[in-house]
Design a protein around this motif. Structure first.
Motif, PDB file in Angstrom:
ATOM      1  N   THR A 144       0.828  -1.203   0.000  1.00 52.51           N
ATOM      2  CA  THR A 144       0.000   0.000   0.000  1.00 52.51           C
ATOM      3  C   THR A 144       0.861   1.250   0.000  1.00 52.51           C
ATOM      4  OG1 THR A 144      -1.759  -1.177   1.173  1.00 52.51           O
ATOM      5  CG2 THR A 144      -1.835   1.223   1.208  1.00 52.51           C
ATOM      6  N   LEU A 145       1.977   1.222   0.733  1.00 56.22           N
ATOM      7  CA  LEU A 145       2.877   2.377   0.724  1.00 56.22           C
ATOM      8  C   LEU A 145       3.377   2.658  -0.691  1.00 56.22           C
ATOM      9  CD1 LEU A 145       4.524   4.582   2.074  1.00 56.22           C
ATOM     10  CD2 LEU A 145       6.244   2.863   2.678  1.00 56.22           C
ATOM     11  N   MET A 146       3.710   1.630  -1.444  1.00 53.68           N
ATOM     12  CA  MET A 146       4.164   1.823  -2.823  1.00 53.68           C
ATOM     13  C   MET A 146       3.062   2.447  -3.672  1.00 53.68           C
ATOM     14  SD  MET A 146       6.402   1.744  -5.212  1.00 53.68           S
ATOM     15  CE  MET A 146       7.777   0.582  -5.120  1.00 53.68           C
ATOM     16  N   LYS A 147       1.808   2.030  -3.463  1.00 59.28           N
ATOM     17  CA  LYS A 147       0.707   2.609  -4.227  1.00 59.28           C
ATOM     18  C   LYS A 147       0.546   4.086  -3.919  1.00 59.28           C
ATOM     19  CE  LYS A 147      -2.098  -1.600  -4.704  1.00 59.28           C
ATOM     20  NZ  LYS A 147      -3.382  -2.244  -4.328  1.00 59.28           N
ATOM     21  N   ILE A 148       0.757   4.466  -2.658  1.00 58.39           N
ATOM     22  CA  ILE A 148       0.624   5.869  -2.273  1.00 58.39           C
ATOM     23  C   ILE A 148       1.731   6.706  -2.902  1.00 58.39           C
ATOM     24  CG2 ILE A 148       0.806   7.488  -0.339  1.00 58.39           C
ATOM     25  CD1 ILE A 148      -0.695   5.407   1.365  1.00 58.39           C
ATOM     26  N   VAL A 149       2.985   6.310  -2.680  1.00 56.77           N
ATOM     27  CA  VAL A 149       4.097   7.148  -3.150  1.00 56.77           C
ATOM     28  C   VAL A 149       4.195   7.151  -4.672  1.00 56.77           C
ATOM     29  CG1 VAL A 149       5.379   6.928  -0.996  1.00 56.77           C
ATOM     30  CG2 VAL A 149       5.821   5.304  -2.858  1.00 56.77           C
ATOM     31  N   SER A 150       3.682   6.118  -5.324  1.00 55.86           N
ATOM     32  CA  SER A 150       3.680   6.096  -6.788  1.00 55.86           C
ATOM     33  C   SER A 150       2.704   7.098  -7.374  1.00 55.86           C
ATOM     34  CB  SER A 150       3.335   4.693  -7.297  1.00 55.86           C
ATOM     35  OG  SER A 150       4.312   3.749  -6.912  1.00 55.86           O
ATOM     36  N   ARG A 151       1.791   7.604  -6.565  1.00 57.96           N
ATOM     37  CA  ARG A 151       0.805   8.566  -7.035  1.00 57.96           C
ATOM     38  C   ARG A 151       1.263  10.016  -6.875  1.00 57.96           C
ATOM     39  NH1 ARG A 151      -2.246   4.117  -6.325  1.00 57.96           N
ATOM     40  NH2 ARG A 151      -4.309   4.006  -7.316  1.00 57.96           N
ATOM     41  N   ILE A 152       2.411  10.231  -6.278  1.00 54.46           N
ATOM     42  CA  ILE A 152       2.888  11.597  -6.071  1.00 54.46           C
ATOM     43  C   ILE A 152       3.190  12.232  -7.425  1.00 54.46           C
ATOM     44  CG2 ILE A 152       4.716  13.036  -5.068  1.00 54.46           C
ATOM     45  CD1 ILE A 152       5.056  10.853  -2.923  1.00 54.46           C
ATOM     46  N   ARG A 153       2.615  13.403  -7.686  1.00 61.01           N
ATOM     47  CA  ARG A 153       2.828  14.100  -8.957  1.00 61.01           C
ATOM     48  C   ARG A 153       3.746  15.305  -8.810  1.00 61.01           C
ATOM     49  NH1 ARG A 153       1.631   9.877 -10.047  1.00 61.01           N
ATOM     50  NH2 ARG A 153      -0.267   9.086 -11.070  1.00 61.01           N
ATOM     51  N   GLN A 154       4.058  15.696  -7.584  1.00 61.56           N
ATOM     52  CA  GLN A 154       5.005  16.786  -7.365  1.00 61.56           C
ATOM     53  C   GLN A 154       6.421  16.212  -7.427  1.00 61.56           C
ATOM     54  OE1 GLN A 154       3.134  19.515  -7.089  1.00 61.56           O
ATOM     55  NE2 GLN A 154       1.314  18.253  -6.871  1.00 61.56           N
ATOM     56  N   LYS A 155       7.421  17.094  -7.496  1.00 65.04           N
ATOM     57  CA  LYS A 155       8.809  16.637  -7.506  1.00 65.04           C
ATOM     58  C   LYS A 155       9.156  16.071  -6.137  1.00 65.04           C
ATOM     59  CE  LYS A 155      11.632  18.667 -10.176  1.00 65.04           C
ATOM     60  NZ  LYS A 155      12.553  19.624 -10.842  1.00 65.04           N
ATOM     61  N   ALA A 156       9.746  14.886  -6.113  1.00 69.22           N
ATOM     62  CA  ALA A 156      10.005  14.191  -4.855  1.00 69.22           C
ATOM     63  C   ALA A 156      11.440  13.681  -4.782  1.00 69.22           C
ATOM     64  CB  ALA A 156       9.030  13.025  -4.681  1.00 69.22           C
ATOM     65  N   ALA A 157      11.885  13.438  -3.555  1.00 70.52           N
ATOM     66  CA  ALA A 157      13.194  12.834  -3.314  1.00 70.52           C
ATOM     67  C   ALA A 157      13.023  11.761  -2.247  1.00 70.52           C
ATOM     68  CB  ALA A 157      14.205  13.881  -2.855  1.00 70.52           C
ATOM     69  N   PHE A 158      13.436  10.551  -2.572  1.00 73.95           N
ATOM     70  CA  PHE A 158      13.380   9.428  -1.647  1.00 73.95           C
ATOM     71  C   PHE A 158      14.787   9.206  -1.104  1.00 73.95           C
ATOM     72  CE2 PHE A 158       9.783   9.097  -4.385  1.00 73.95           C
ATOM     73  CZ  PHE A 158       8.761   8.621  -3.575  1.00 73.95           C
ATOM     74  N   ALA A 159      14.948   9.469   0.196  1.00 71.42           N
ATOM     75  CA  ALA A 159      16.276   9.498   0.807  1.00 71.42           C
ATOM     76  C   ALA A 159      16.597   8.166   1.486  1.00 71.42           C
ATOM     77  CB  ALA A 159      16.359  10.622   1.829  1.00 71.42           C
ATOM     78  N   THR A 160      17.845   7.746   1.340  1.00 66.93           N
ATOM     79  CA  THR A 160      18.349   6.560   2.034  1.00 66.93           C
ATOM     80  C   THR A 160      19.741   6.857   2.555  1.00 66.93           C
ATOM     81  OG1 THR A 160      17.162   5.110   0.482  1.00 66.93           O
ATOM     82  CG2 THR A 160      18.854   4.091   1.864  1.00 66.93           C
ATOM     83  N   LEU A 161      19.947   6.646   3.849  1.00 69.79           N
ATOM     84  CA  LEU A 161      21.266   6.783   4.455  1.00 69.79           C
ATOM     85  C   LEU A 161      21.770   5.395   4.812  1.00 69.79           C
ATOM     86  CD1 LEU A 161      23.630   8.335   5.770  1.00 69.79           C
ATOM     87  CD2 LEU A 161      22.204   8.568   7.830  1.00 69.79           C
ATOM     88  N   SER A 162      22.961   5.071   4.363  1.00 70.59           N
ATOM     89  CA  SER A 162      23.537   3.758   4.620  1.00 70.59           C
ATOM     90  C   SER A 162      24.784   3.875   5.490  1.00 70.59           C
ATOM     91  CB  SER A 162      23.896   3.058   3.305  1.00 70.59           C
ATOM     92  OG  SER A 162      22.744   2.838   2.513  1.00 70.59           O
ATOM     93  N   LEU A 163      24.984   2.874   6.331  1.00 72.95           N
ATOM     94  CA  LEU A 163      26.220   2.726   7.101  1.00 72.95           C
ATOM     95  C   LEU A 163      26.825   1.383   6.723  1.00 72.95           C
ATOM     96  CD1 LEU A 163      25.189   3.935  10.695  1.00 72.95           C
ATOM     97  CD2 LEU A 163      26.364   5.231   8.910  1.00 72.95           C
TER      98      LEU A 163
END
Length: 252
Positions: A144-163
């Motif tokens: 469901t989270l994927m369905k929500i974020v896939s509908r975003i029409r504004q410019k977006a940034a998906f952040a990931t911090l790795s160690l």
């Protein structure tokens, strides 16, 4: 006294940044449904000042929630008419999860994100799976989270911090008309409290700056003092609050 213009402006951006699957509008209210994932995407919210709610409209909207198999939930942000909260209380709706909407100016001198925070323009299946898993509970539904974020029409940034090449913190930034909204800021449960969330937030604010944003906004529950402390240190202040009124379940 709440600034209705600010509330409407931020609530409108929130609707776009965190899309639902179904929208219905009723006399200054908007109903949103997204398979029950997150209250903000599955609630009735006033979007016009002094939005009224009489018994007939209340019954009608409750029926729409039932049809959608979503618990009737009203998200009261200060735009509703003065008698709405008491009307819901008298109908047995319980008040839960008071939340603050925070706003901060973005320092324009530093628009460079942390180089160790990866920023992607679209959500990958891995980002959704790992962010949802770190949330846990009723927000662990990655489909469901994927369905929500896939509908975003504004410019977006998906952040990931790795160690050490292992993702440990995530976040989402959505920019619209001078503001960057920060969503789904989450850190792996065993690594919380060491500043990883701050790095993600700072990077998304810097990214927003690079996209023309002058301010950032986010939502945090009143009771989450750890998060409030972090955001105060980053310059966030309370813009307004909202709370939920939910219809009790059979076990309530």
């Amino acid at each position: 006294m709440n600034d209705h213009g600010l509330i409407i402006g931020l609530e409108s951006r929130l609707l776009n940044a965190w899309p639902s699957f179904d929208y219905q509008a009723y006399d200054g209210w908007i109903l949103r449904f997204a398979n029950g994932y997150s209250k903000r995407a599955n609630s009735a919210t006033p979007l016009l000042p002094h939005a009224a709610l009489d018994e007939e409209l209340l019954d009608y909207m409750i029926a729409r929630f039932v049809e959608a198999n979503v618990r009737p939930t009203f998200r009261l942000n200060g735009l509703q008419a003065a008698d709405v909260d008491e009307r819901l209380r008298l109908r047995g709706f319980k008040e839960i999860e008071p939340t603050h909407v925070l706003v901060a100016p973005i320092p324009q001198a530093d628009c460079e994100p942390d180089p160790e925070v990866e920023l992607a323009p679209q959500a990958s299946k891995r980002w959704v799976r790992e962010a949802a898993a770190s949330y846990g509970g009723d927000k662990s539904d990655d489909e469901t989270l994927m369905k929500i974020v896939s509908r975003i029409r504004q410019k977006a940034a998906f952040a990931t911090l790795s160690l050490d090449d292992k993702p440990v913190a995530w976040g989402l930034g959505v920019v619209e008309r001078g503001y960057v909204g920060l969503y789904d800021i989450v850190v792996a449960p065993d690594l919380r409290g060491i500043g990883l969330g701050r790095r993600v937030v700072s990077s998304l604010m810097a990214w927003g700056c690079g996209q023309g944003a002058h301010s950032a906004y986010l939502q945090v529950r009143e009771e989450n003092e750890v998060a409030h402390s972090l955001y105060r240190a980053l310059g966030f202040e309370i813009a307004y609050g909202y709370r939920h009124r939910v219809m009790p379940g059979r076990s309530s």
